[in-house]
Enzyme design. Structure first.
Site, PDB file in Angstrom:
ATOM      1  N   GLU A   1     -39.880  20.959  36.039  1.00 26.93           N
ATOM      2  CA  GLU A   1     -39.437  22.196  35.379  1.00 26.93           C
ATOM      3  C   GLU A   1     -38.111  21.848  34.728  1.00 26.93           C
ATOM      4  O   GLU A   1     -37.114  21.646  35.402  1.00 26.93           O
ATOM      5  CB  GLU A   1     -39.306  23.326  36.401  1.00 26.93           C
ATOM      6  CG  GLU A   1     -39.264  24.714  35.772  1.00 26.93           C
ATOM      7  CD  GLU A   1     -37.854  25.183  35.500  1.00 26.93           C
ATOM      8  OE1 GLU A   1     -37.416  25.048  34.317  1.00 26.93           O
ATOM      9  OE2 GLU A   1     -37.192  25.659  36.416  1.00 26.93           O
TER      10      GLU A   1
ATOM     11  N   CYS B   1     -32.208  27.664  32.482  1.00 29.74           N
ATOM     12  CA  CYS B   1     -33.073  26.903  31.574  1.00 29.74           C
ATOM     13  C   CYS B   1     -33.813  27.809  30.601  1.00 29.74           C
ATOM     14  O   CYS B   1     -34.193  27.381  29.510  1.00 29.74           O
ATOM     15  CB  CYS B   1     -34.065  26.070  32.380  1.00 29.74           C
ATOM     16  SG  CYS B   1     -34.936  27.001  33.651  1.00 29.74           S
TER      17      CYS B   1
END
Length: 500
Positions: A269, A303
């Protein structure tokens, strides 16, 4: 023996104390590292030393992996029922609830996020994630597959084995929950490395893992640097899978090490440069509020932060004015202060990185519309910053900054803005604002991103998958999808009356 770190808080928002063992947590107990070296943990609000923690070397990883393998073959894996695993996970969630103030204060101390935010968001989501996977532990079914009358054919979902997990510093406890929840629910044993910048909540969790009744060796927490401890995990020949959350740059190194070692299973991720598209017909007030949340939550250290804000020309000026007013309301300061919205960035390294991007934007000709400077005289505080007059080739538009910095970009045509939004190496998330639900959903479907928010931004739920397209990662966190990251599928063919 490892030292015990104690700390007392007497602040406007929290009064209490904590006690954390600073050693490595291996085979159910805290131990010193083989080389007995340590790492400094620094308070980002003032740049001062909090404590020192043990540093894990390659030899320590070997010991942790052996402990995990022993647990997998004896007390965990296929030797412990799903219902028992679920009971322990639920007990862990209850202990987190019981210690929510302590864990929130620890998170604020070494990460810099505000105590109230850590408690209401990070801890709330962490607890719900562990509860979610406690419920899944005895429901990870295979299926019976009809072939013909001569055979019984079915599939089994079996744990992979020993998994290495490397988590980032931006959501230390939440990322731990995202990782250990599905891994433990499906019967895997864990060797986990928290960030060297924010290790304290993971170490505090080890005591709760003990109290919840997990057998020794099921969860091992090894603190250290990415280049050494993380590398040792990624390349270890007896680790069956590695799951990493962090930058795309480091994700490549993790994947390379996994491939060069034992071709271990990989989940990544990674980074993002998420677009936000605001059409003329959007609810102006709501789009301003959600866009500010989407960019500045967690000090921009997310993110999925919406850093490329595309606003249609009909409302561009009004949006920019209201957005500017909203940004100026953000209050920076001590994470344990009253009414504080934004604390410091996590480290000197991250502070310098963000400020270099701000200077790059100026040098390339963009306009700093608001912010762009340091806040205060100590700690790693940066003003919320918005650029205008950008071009697509600028570094601040193309590259992930991972801080409270975004660009507001005017657009004319709806089809053209989709091309601009998708013109990125990343594809983690995107958001669209419009009161025309057909247009909004059509835009959401056109985004090349793993998550699309419609008339909202940065909403996360334990039951909803999260992950990226393109260079934003491989695999999915959360929900039922995350269980697939931690299981092997076995097909079983049983001969009933098939004669050769």
């Amino acid at each position: 023996m490892p030292s015990i770190f104690t700390h007392q808080w007497d602040t406007p928002v929290y009064k209490g104390s904590t006690s954390i063992n600073t050693g490595l947590f291996i085979n159910g107990e805290f131990v010193d590292g083989v080389k007995n070296t340590t790492i400094d943990v620094v308070n980002p609000a003032n740049g001062k030393l909090i404590t020192k923690i043990s540093e894990a070397t390659e030899a320590d990883i070997d010991i942790a992996v052996e402990a995990a393998h022993k647990a997998f073959e004896t007390t965990w894996g296929l030797n412990c029922s799903g219902s028992k695993r679920g009971d322990m996970l639920y007990k862990l969630a209850q202990l987190m609830e019981k210690n929510i103030d302590d864990l929130s204060a620890i998170e604020a101390l070494d990460n810099g996020k505000t105590f109230l935010w850590a408690k209401s968001v990070d801890l709330s989501l962490s607890i719900s994630t562990i509860k979610h996977y406690a419920g899944w532990a005895d429901k990870n079914f295979g299926q019976v597959i009809e072939t013909d009358e001569k055979k019984l054919t079915y599939s089994r979902h079996e744990p992979i084995g020993v998994v290495g997990q490397i988590i980032p510093w931006n959501f230390p406890l939440l990322m731990l929950a995202w990782k250990i929840g599905p891994a433990l629910a499906t019967g895997n044993c864990i060797v986990l490395k928290p960030s060297e910048f924010t290790p304290l909540s993971a170490l505090r969790m080890c005591a709760l893992i003990q109290e919840a009744g997990f057998p020794p060796g099921v969860v091992n927490v090894v603190t250290g640097y990415g280049s050494t401890t993380g590398q040792a995990i990624s390349s270890h020949m007896k680790i069956d899978k590695v799951a990493f959350t962090g930058s795309t740059l480091v994700g490549r190194k993790v994947m390379e090490a996994a491939a060069k070692s034992n071709l271990k299973n990989v989940t990544l991720e990674l980074g993002g440069k998420s677009p936000v598209v605001i059409f003329d017909d959007a609810d102006l007030e709501q789009s301003v509020n959600w866009t500010a949340h989407g960019l500045f939550w967690n000090h921009g250290q997310a993110c999925c932060a919406g850093t490329r804000i595309f606003v249609q020309e009909g409302i561009y000026d009004k949006f920019l004015q209201k957005f500017t007013d909203k940004i100026k309301e953000i209050k920076l300061g001590d994470p344990f202060g009253l009414g504080i919205d934004q604390g410091p960035q996590v480290s000197q390294i991250q502070y310098d990185r963000i400020m270099s991007y701000i200077e790059s934007g100026r040098a390339e000709g963009a306009t700093v519309h608001v912010g762009g400077e340091r806040h205060g005289n100590e700690g790693y505080f940066i003003q919320p910053t918005i650029f205008t007059d950008t071009t697509p080739d600028m570094k601040i538009v193309k590259e992930e900054i991972f801080g409270p910095v975004g660009a507001v970009i005017k657009f004319k045509d709806g089809k053209e803005v989709i091309k601009q939004a998708n013109d990125s190496n990343y594809g983690l998330a995107a958001a669209v604002f419009s009161q025309d639900i057909n247009k909004a959903i059509e835009t959401a479907h056109a985004f090349k991103a793993g998550t699309a928010w419609v008339n909202c931004a940065n909403t996360i739920d334990a039951g909803v998958p999260f992950g990226g397209y393109k260079q934003s990662g491989i695999g999915r966190e959360l929900g039922e999808y995350a269980l697939h990251n931690y299981t092997n599928v076995k097909a079983v063919h049983v001969n009933l009356n098939w004669k050769m």
